[in-house]
Enzyme design. Structure first.
Site, PDB file in Angstrom:
ATOM      1  N   VAL A   1      12.232   4.158 -44.251  1.00  0.00           N
ATOM      2  CA  VAL A   1      12.078   4.299 -42.842  1.00  0.00           C
ATOM      3  C   VAL A   1      10.473   4.604 -42.387  1.00  0.00           C
ATOM      4  O   VAL A   1      10.011   5.460 -42.645  1.00  0.00           O
ATOM      5  CB  VAL A   1      12.999   4.826 -41.932  1.00  0.00           C
ATOM      6  CG1 VAL A   1      12.526   4.726 -40.626  1.00  0.00           C
ATOM      7  CG2 VAL A   1      14.534   4.474 -42.440  1.00  0.00           C
TER       8      VAL A   1
ATOM      9  N   THR B   1      16.559  18.279 -50.549  1.00  0.00           N
ATOM     10  CA  THR B   1      16.861  19.597 -50.453  1.00  0.00           C
ATOM     11  C   THR B   1      18.145  19.826 -51.020  1.00  0.00           C
ATOM     12  O   THR B   1      18.596  20.868 -51.697  1.00  0.00           O
ATOM     13  CB  THR B   1      16.704  20.256 -48.995  1.00  0.00           C
ATOM     14  OG1 THR B   1      15.253  20.038 -48.577  1.00  0.00           O
ATOM     15  CG2 THR B   1      17.101  21.809 -48.850  1.00  0.00           C
ATOM     16  N   THR B   2      19.149  18.763 -50.825  1.00  0.00           N
ATOM     17  CA  THR B   2      20.303  19.012 -51.263  1.00  0.00           C
ATOM     18  C   THR B   2      20.552  19.140 -52.705  1.00  0.00           C
ATOM     19  O   THR B   2      21.635  19.820 -53.437  1.00  0.00           O
ATOM     20  CB  THR B   2      21.217  17.685 -50.676  1.00  0.00           C
ATOM     21  OG1 THR B   2      21.174  17.576 -49.312  1.00  0.00           O
ATOM     22  CG2 THR B   2      22.543  17.820 -51.375  1.00  0.00           C
TER      23      THR B   2
ATOM     24  N   GLU C   1      17.763   5.420 -47.458  1.00  0.00           N
ATOM     25  CA  GLU C   1      17.052   6.554 -48.295  1.00  0.00           C
ATOM     26  C   GLU C   1      15.925   6.288 -49.053  1.00  0.00           C
ATOM     27  O   GLU C   1      15.953   5.174 -49.880  1.00  0.00           O
ATOM     28  CB  GLU C   1      18.259   7.016 -49.211  1.00  0.00           C
ATOM     29  CG  GLU C   1      17.844   8.315 -50.314  1.00  0.00           C
ATOM     30  CD  GLU C   1      17.093   9.414 -49.716  1.00  0.00           C
ATOM     31  OE1 GLU C   1      17.765  10.012 -48.921  1.00  0.00           O
ATOM     32  OE2 GLU C   1      16.008   9.673 -50.275  1.00  0.00           O
TER      33      GLU C   1
ATOM     34  N   HIS D   1      28.239  29.319 -47.319  1.00  0.00           N
ATOM     35  CA  HIS D   1      28.258  30.805 -46.636  1.00  0.00           C
ATOM     36  C   HIS D   1      29.277  30.923 -45.555  1.00  0.00           C
ATOM     37  O   HIS D   1      29.851  29.850 -44.877  1.00  0.00           O
ATOM     38  CB  HIS D   1      26.958  30.943 -45.972  1.00  0.00           C
ATOM     39  CG  HIS D   1      25.839  30.859 -46.884  1.00  0.00           C
ATOM     40  ND1 HIS D   1      25.613  31.567 -47.916  1.00  0.00           N
ATOM     41  CD2 HIS D   1      24.940  29.837 -46.886  1.00  0.00           C
ATOM     42  CE1 HIS D   1      24.364  31.445 -48.334  1.00  0.00           C
ATOM     43  NE2 HIS D   1      24.161  30.163 -48.088  1.00  0.00           N
TER      44      HIS D   1
ATOM     45  N   ARG E   1      13.426  24.314 -47.748  1.00  0.00           N
ATOM     46  CA  ARG E   1      14.158  24.601 -46.607  1.00  0.00           C
ATOM     47  C   ARG E   1      13.401  23.969 -45.606  1.00  0.00           C
ATOM     48  O   ARG E   1      12.087  23.656 -45.757  1.00  0.00           O
ATOM     49  CB  ARG E   1      14.290  25.794 -46.533  1.00  0.00           C
ATOM     50  CG  ARG E   1      15.109  26.936 -47.211  1.00  0.00           C
ATOM     51  CD  ARG E   1      14.973  28.372 -46.882  1.00  0.00           C
ATOM     52  NE  ARG E   1      15.517  29.007 -47.914  1.00  0.00           N
ATOM     53  CZ  ARG E   1      14.703  29.653 -48.775  1.00  0.00           C
ATOM     54  NH1 ARG E   1      13.491  29.438 -48.955  1.00  0.00           N
ATOM     55  NH2 ARG E   1      15.466  30.798 -49.517  1.00  0.00           N
TER      56      ARG E   1
ATOM     57  N   CYS F   1      20.409  23.701 -73.905  1.00  0.00           N
ATOM     58  CA  CYS F   1      19.039  22.859 -74.636  1.00  0.00           C
ATOM     59  C   CYS F   1      18.556  22.355 -73.383  1.00  0.00           C
ATOM     60  O   CYS F   1      17.378  21.658 -73.777  1.00  0.00           O
ATOM     61  CB  CYS F   1      19.479  22.068 -75.555  1.00  0.00           C
ATOM     62  SG  CYS F   1      19.958  20.442 -75.390  1.00  0.00           S
TER      63      CYS F   1
ATOM     64  N   CYS G   1      19.755  15.704 -76.144  1.00  0.00           N
ATOM     65  CA  CYS G   1      20.546  14.484 -75.689  1.00  0.00           C
ATOM     66  C   CYS G   1      19.627  13.567 -75.008  1.00  0.00           C
ATOM     67  O   CYS G   1      20.032  12.325 -74.575  1.00  0.00           O
ATOM     68  CB  CYS G   1      21.842  14.883 -74.879  1.00  0.00           C
ATOM     69  SG  CYS G   1      21.408  15.757 -73.396  1.00  0.00           S
TER      70      CYS G   1
HETATM   71  C1  LIG Z   1      16.223  27.441 -52.138  1.00  0.00           C
HETATM   72  C2  LIG Z   1      17.492  26.826 -51.297  1.00  0.00           C
HETATM   73  C3  LIG Z   1      18.595  27.354 -51.305  1.00  0.00           C
HETATM   74  C4  LIG Z   1      19.636  27.079 -50.530  1.00  0.00           C
HETATM   75  N1  LIG Z   1      20.971  27.538 -50.658  1.00  0.00           N
HETATM   76  C5  LIG Z   1      21.884  26.858 -49.651  1.00  0.00           C
HETATM   77  C6  LIG Z   1      23.245  27.630 -49.827  1.00  0.00           C
HETATM   78  O1  LIG Z   1      23.452  28.329 -50.758  1.00  0.00           O
HETATM   79  N2  LIG Z   1      24.226  27.174 -49.049  1.00  0.00           N
HETATM   80  C7  LIG Z   1      23.645  26.321 -47.812  1.00  0.00           C
HETATM   81  O2  LIG Z   1      24.693  26.149 -47.094  1.00  0.00           O
HETATM   82  N3  LIG Z   1      22.372  25.865 -47.768  1.00  0.00           N
HETATM   83  C8  LIG Z   1      21.668  26.226 -48.676  1.00  0.00           C
HETATM   84  N4  LIG Z   1      20.241  25.711 -48.569  1.00  0.00           N
HETATM   85  C9  LIG Z   1      20.215  24.559 -47.558  1.00  0.00           C
HETATM   86  C10 LIG Z   1      20.673  23.296 -47.893  1.00  0.00           C
HETATM   87  O3  LIG Z   1      20.373  22.892 -49.165  1.00  0.00           O
HETATM   88  C11 LIG Z   1      20.063  22.388 -46.863  1.00  0.00           C
HETATM   89  O4  LIG Z   1      20.341  22.655 -45.607  1.00  0.00           O
HETATM   90  C12 LIG Z   1      20.840  20.755 -46.851  1.00  0.00           C
HETATM   91  O5  LIG Z   1      20.539  20.673 -48.301  1.00  0.00           O
HETATM   92  C13 LIG Z   1      19.999  19.763 -45.996  1.00  0.00           C
HETATM   93  O6  LIG Z   1      20.423  18.709 -46.234  1.00  0.00           O
HETATM   94  P1  LIG Z   1      19.982  17.492 -45.536  1.00  0.00           P
HETATM   95  O7  LIG Z   1      20.778  16.301 -45.880  1.00  0.00           O
HETATM   96  O8  LIG Z   1      19.700  17.692 -44.169  1.00  0.00           O
HETATM   97  O9  LIG Z   1      18.547  17.165 -46.131  1.00  0.00           O
HETATM   98  P2  LIG Z   1      18.014  16.572 -47.379  1.00  0.00           P
HETATM   99  O10 LIG Z   1      18.764  16.886 -48.605  1.00  0.00           O
HETATM  100  O11 LIG Z   1      16.673  17.035 -47.743  1.00  0.00           O
HETATM  101  O12 LIG Z   1      18.032  15.112 -47.259  1.00  0.00           O
HETATM  102  C14 LIG Z   1      17.295  14.311 -46.465  1.00  0.00           C
HETATM  103  C15 LIG Z   1      16.916  13.074 -47.020  1.00  0.00           C
HETATM  104  O13 LIG Z   1      16.222  11.970 -46.221  1.00  0.00           O
HETATM  105  C16 LIG Z   1      15.307  11.388 -47.095  1.00  0.00           C
HETATM  106  N5  LIG Z   1      14.268  10.852 -46.282  1.00  0.00           N
HETATM  107  C17 LIG Z   1      13.382  11.620 -45.578  1.00  0.00           C
HETATM  108  N6  LIG Z   1      12.529  10.875 -45.031  1.00  0.00           N
HETATM  109  C18 LIG Z   1      12.947   9.638 -45.035  1.00  0.00           C
HETATM  110  C19 LIG Z   1      12.596   8.235 -44.476  1.00  0.00           C
HETATM  111  N7  LIG Z   1      11.288   8.226 -43.722  1.00  0.00           N
HETATM  112  N8  LIG Z   1      13.268   7.214 -44.866  1.00  0.00           N
HETATM  113  C20 LIG Z   1      14.262   7.296 -45.562  1.00  0.00           C
HETATM  114  N9  LIG Z   1      14.853   8.436 -45.981  1.00  0.00           N
HETATM  115  C21 LIG Z   1      14.177   9.525 -45.746  1.00  0.00           C
HETATM  116  C22 LIG Z   1      15.012  12.348 -48.111  1.00  0.00           C
HETATM  117  O14 LIG Z   1      14.406  11.617 -49.119  1.00  0.00           O
HETATM  118  C23 LIG Z   1      16.243  12.950 -48.362  1.00  0.00           C
HETATM  119  O15 LIG Z   1      16.956  12.482 -49.501  1.00  0.00           O
HETATM  120  C24 LIG Z   1      19.389  25.920 -49.412  1.00  0.00           C
HETATM  121  C25 LIG Z   1      18.148  25.440 -49.559  1.00  0.00           C
HETATM  122  C26 LIG Z   1      17.192  26.029 -50.161  1.00  0.00           C
HETATM  123  C27 LIG Z   1      15.831  25.253 -50.416  1.00  0.00           C
END
Ligand SMILES: Cc1cc2nc3c(=O)[nH]c(=O)nc-3n(C[C@H](O)[C@H](O)[C@H](O)COP(=O)(O)OP(=O)(O)OC[C@H]3O[C@@H](n4cnc5c(N)ncnc54)[C@H](O)[C@@H]3O)c2cc1C
Length: 517
Positions: free
Chosen positions: A202, A52-53, A43, A61, A345, A472, A477
């Protein structure tokens, strides 16, 4: 079993390397450790769940808002079904609070209603539309949808607009804390042998003779035959490194507002959304969503941006959210807002998940385009990816020593007096409340710093303990948390960051210029 992070050198080789420690990467890594401990998670940020998480609406959903037949629709429906089982043993909360879809006078497009006599429009809105929504949901495999009358809507959610005509209730909708879930998944993977390296980016993937050979990072190289690309917004760049790309991710910002739980905890009991016939819309429309902790959220927006790091939020965006939901919830307590946040997203041009083994780089697996509903789909994404990984050679039998239980640290605010007294006896730091709004104790902050995946900055502590998440927003804190972090990490307080390298909280010591003269 504290992860040694920076201090530990990268291993020379690994059975599988997972790139990205968001909810997708950590779900897959945890699932992998059921079969093999030989897993490395890389990471680039200073904590898990830092992409995004960390900035979404936390909704599990049901799949009702997804286009029929898409991969994200199928994985969402399956993921929702798997959720109770998915969180078992992880020590995180999951609740099915349901979703109320409200049909209003503006649910049909104006050009349709303008052409039709009023009784016909009423009939469509009251009788036809709710049944169509239920039928469309059933076709997608969602059980538990039912039509709700206007009166029932007001009994369920008294604050909903009197312009409501009918509704549909979806009891399968759930809520989870996305970062707590992801931290728990990462910790469970680590308990079962996976090695997690934070601040590790990476930068290249070596492919020889059409097969994955190694992952190159800013901290060295790891030989591996299998790479899972769960890099979120950057999954297109990581895929290109292996010659396994061909898709582009265009960031779509979503801003949401957060309200004080002391004033809005009972405003709605389920998530509430207004139905709008929108053709092939790019979002589900959002609404008012109660969180597990009792805060209410309103949003999100959907704005295409160029910058994959643009999580800004403007006054206009905040106003846009209020205006959008004013019709649905006219008496919304606007003044109780405590925070606004935005996340990005990661959609592809096709607006669907891209999950599969590359046919150009054997051993490379894309888990890309994971926009919403990626959180809801996480258990099903992990299940699907495991199928692919078994085909690539990961053992198929579950390890005898796989431990499904990840011990969750105690949350003082949720305990009765007897349990609190017992904790204070064991560790007097439970007797000192650091965060008054969320009732978080010093011992909980210390536990977070020494956790299985340790918190090393202010935001990481916040995600684990809720310190600074109340009314707050850390005003009272913040300094105390920074001091505790400095002591526990053994570094000067001036080196404490908000969110990793570069984000220093303090500019220097007070009156330090006097010492220099
Ligand atoms: C406003 C908003 C509301 C949402 N609401 C919902 C919801 O209510 N319910 C739902 O199901 N989904 C929701 N989503 C979608 C959901 O948040 C995402 O689908 C999900 O978090 C994606 O997770 P991920 O692990 O694929 O990506 P990420 O959480 O982005 O994780 C990817 C990770 O890869 C790392 N990374 C990137 N490049 C490299 C590299 N070269 N080397 C090492 N690490 C790297 C990044 O730092 C990051 O930590 C929402 C999204 C948004 C933006």
């Amino acid at each position: 079993m504290m992860q040694q992070l920076e201090r530990t050198a990268l291993p020379r080789s690994a059975g599988v390397v997972v790139v990205g420690a968001g909810v997708s990467g950590c779900s897959i890594a945890r699932e992998l450790t059921r079969y093999t401990p030989d897993v490395v998670i890389l990471e680039k940020e200073s904590d898990v769940a830092d992409g995004t998480t960390k900035a979404n609406n936390a909704e599990v959903h049901s799949g009702i808002g997804e286009e029929y037949g898409t991969l994200k629709q199928k994985l969402n429906v399956r993921g929702n079904r798997l959720y109770d089982q998915f969180v078992e043993g992880l020590g995180v909360d999951f609740q099915r609070q349901g979703l109320l879809i409200v049909i209003t006078r503006r649910s049909l497009p104006e050009k349709t209603t303008a052409r039709l006599p009023r009784p016909v429009v009423n009939f469509l809105l009251k009788k036809v539309l709710p049944r169509l929504i239920v039928l469309s949901g059933r076709r997608k495999g969602i059980d538990g949808l039912r039509v709700v009358s206007r009166d029932e809507i007001f009994r369920m959610e008294p604050h909903v607009t009197r312009n409501a005509v009918a509704g549909v209730y979806d009891r399968t909708y759930g809520m989870v804390a996305p970062y707590k879930l992801t931290i728990a998944l990462a910790e469970s993977a680590v308990i079962n042998g996976a090695r997690l390296f934070l601040n590790t980016e990476v930068t290249d993937i070596k492919v020889e003779g059409g097969r994955v050979k190694a992952v190159v990072t800013n901290r060295g190289e790891i030989e591996t035959p299998i790479v899972v690309n769960a890099a979120g917004l950057f999954a297109d760049d990581v895929a290109d490194m292996a010659g396994a790309g061909g898709f582009r991710i265009h960031p779509r910002k979503g801003a949401s507002l957060l309200f004080d739980r002391q004033e809005t905890a009972e405003y709605v009991t389920s998530s509430v959304s207004e139905f709008k016939m929108r053709g092939h819309a790019k979002t589900k429309g959002g609404g008012a969503m109660p969180t597990l902790e009792g805060n209410l959220q309103l949003g999100p927006t959907a704005i295409e941006v160029d910058d994959k790091n643009d999580t800004s939020i403007s006054a206009e965006e905040i106003e846009e959210i209020f205006e959008r939901f004013y019709y649905l919830l006219p008496d919304f307590p606007r003044a109780s807002i405590i925070s606004a946040f935005s996340g990005l997203r990661a959609p592809t041009e096709e607006e669907d998940f891209v999950i599969g083994a590359s046919d150009r780089a054997h051993g490379f697996v894309n888990v890309a385009g994971i926009q919403s509903p990626g959180l809801a789909s996480a258990p099903a994404i992990a299940e699907m990816v495991m199928g692919i990984l078994h085909d690539l050679g990961v053992p198929r039998s579950v390890r005898d020593d796989f431990d499904p239980v990840r011990p969750a640290p105690p949350r003082f605010a949720e305990l009765d007096d007897e349990k609190r007294d017992r904790l204070i006896e064991q560790d007097p730091r439970y007797g000192t409340v650091v965060c008054r709004c969320e009732y978080v104790t010093e011992a909980e902050v210390v536990n977070a710093v020494h956790g299985i995946v340790p918190a090393t900055n202010m935001d990481a502590v916040k995600r684990r303990t809720r310190v600074g998440m109340g009314r707050c927003q850390g005003g009272f804190c913040g300094c105390r948390v920074a001091q505790i972090l400095a002591v526990e990490l053994g570094i000067p307080v001036t080196e404490i960051t908000k969110d990793g390298e570069g984000g220093w909280v303090f500019a220097g010591e007070t009156k330090s210029f006097l010492k220099e003269t």
